[in-house]
Design a protein around this motif. Structure first.
Motif, mmCIF file in Angstrom:
data_model
loop_
_atom_site.group_PDB
_atom_site.id
_atom_site.type_symbol
_atom_site.label_atom_id
_atom_site.label_comp_id
_atom_site.label_asym_id
_atom_site.label_seq_id
_atom_site.Cartn_x
_atom_site.Cartn_y
_atom_site.Cartn_z
ATOM 1 N N UNK A 191 0.846 -1.193 0.000
ATOM 2 C CA UNK A 191 0.000 0.000 0.000
ATOM 3 C C UNK A 191 0.882 1.243 0.000
ATOM 4 N N UNK A 192 0.356 2.313 -0.582
ATOM 5 C CA UNK A 192 0.998 3.619 -0.553
ATOM 6 C C UNK A 192 -0.079 4.645 -0.220
ATOM 7 N N UNK A 193 0.363 5.838 0.192
ATOM 8 C CA UNK A 193 -0.582 6.928 0.427
ATOM 9 C C UNK A 193 -0.206 8.097 -0.459
ATOM 10 N N UNK A 194 -1.134 8.976 -0.687
ATOM 11 C CA UNK A 194 -0.870 10.185 -1.474
ATOM 12 C C UNK A 194 -0.303 11.313 -0.594
ATOM 13 N N UNK A 195 -0.362 11.124 0.714
ATOM 14 C CA UNK A 195 0.057 12.176 1.635
ATOM 15 C C UNK A 195 1.510 12.069 2.047
ATOM 16 N N UNK A 196 2.133 10.934 1.774
ATOM 17 C CA UNK A 196 3.486 10.705 2.245
ATOM 18 C C UNK A 196 3.539 10.088 3.631
ATOM 19 N N UNK A 197 2.387 9.995 4.291
ATOM 20 C CA UNK A 197 2.312 9.369 5.610
ATOM 21 C C UNK A 197 2.123 7.863 5.431
ATOM 22 N N UNK A 198 2.201 7.161 6.541
ATOM 23 C CA UNK A 198 1.969 5.713 6.534
ATOM 24 C C UNK A 198 0.572 5.446 5.969
ATOM 25 N N UNK A 199 0.465 4.592 4.944
ATOM 26 C CA UNK A 199 -0.853 4.329 4.377
ATOM 27 C C UNK A 199 -1.752 3.558 5.342
ATOM 28 N N UNK A 200 -3.047 3.845 5.265
ATOM 29 C CA UNK A 200 -4.047 3.127 6.054
ATOM 30 C C UNK A 200 -5.352 3.087 5.280
ATOM 31 N N UNK A 201 -6.250 2.219 5.706
ATOM 32 C CA UNK A 201 -7.546 2.112 5.059
ATOM 33 C C UNK A 201 -8.514 3.034 5.776
#
Length: 107
Positions: free
Chosen positions: A96-106
């Motif tokens: 998983x990746x995030x668009x925010x640069x933070x740790x991705x989460x659901x």
């Protein structure tokens, strides 16, 4: 209605993955190679999907993606619902990746 469905472990690494969640959910965390088309935009953007390959459809838990897969199959596409959605994806340890640069989460 019989909608093809697979477990997250059965999604091939090179699968065409369509994420139909909303923008905030996508930004929080998604599969790295997924294409993001929110469910409400799917009919208008269906031509962005391959016509000659299976499309694995995912959402948060599997409800919206089941609706999307049913519609895609009805219009002649080969769509498969990813059972359990991104919650199961994350639980299974799939990337998983995030668009925010933070740790991705659901979300």
């Amino acid at each position: 209605m019989n909608i093809p469905e697979v477990d997250v472990h059965a999604v091939p690494d090179d699968a065409f993955l369509l994420d139909v969640r909303e923008d905030d959910e996508w930004h929080a965390g998604h599969a790295p190679e997924a294409l993001h088309i929110p469910l409400g935009e799917l009919q208008a953007r269906v031509e962005e999907l391959p016509k000659d390959a299976a499309v694995y459809v995912i959402c948060r838990v599997g409800g919206r993606s089941a609706h999307a897969a049913a519609w895609l199959n009805a219009v002649g596409r080969d769509a498969i619902n990813v059972g359990g959605g991104m919650q199961s994806w994350a639980f299974a340890g799939r990337p998983m990746v995030s668009e925010s640069g933070h740790e991705p989460f659901v979300a």
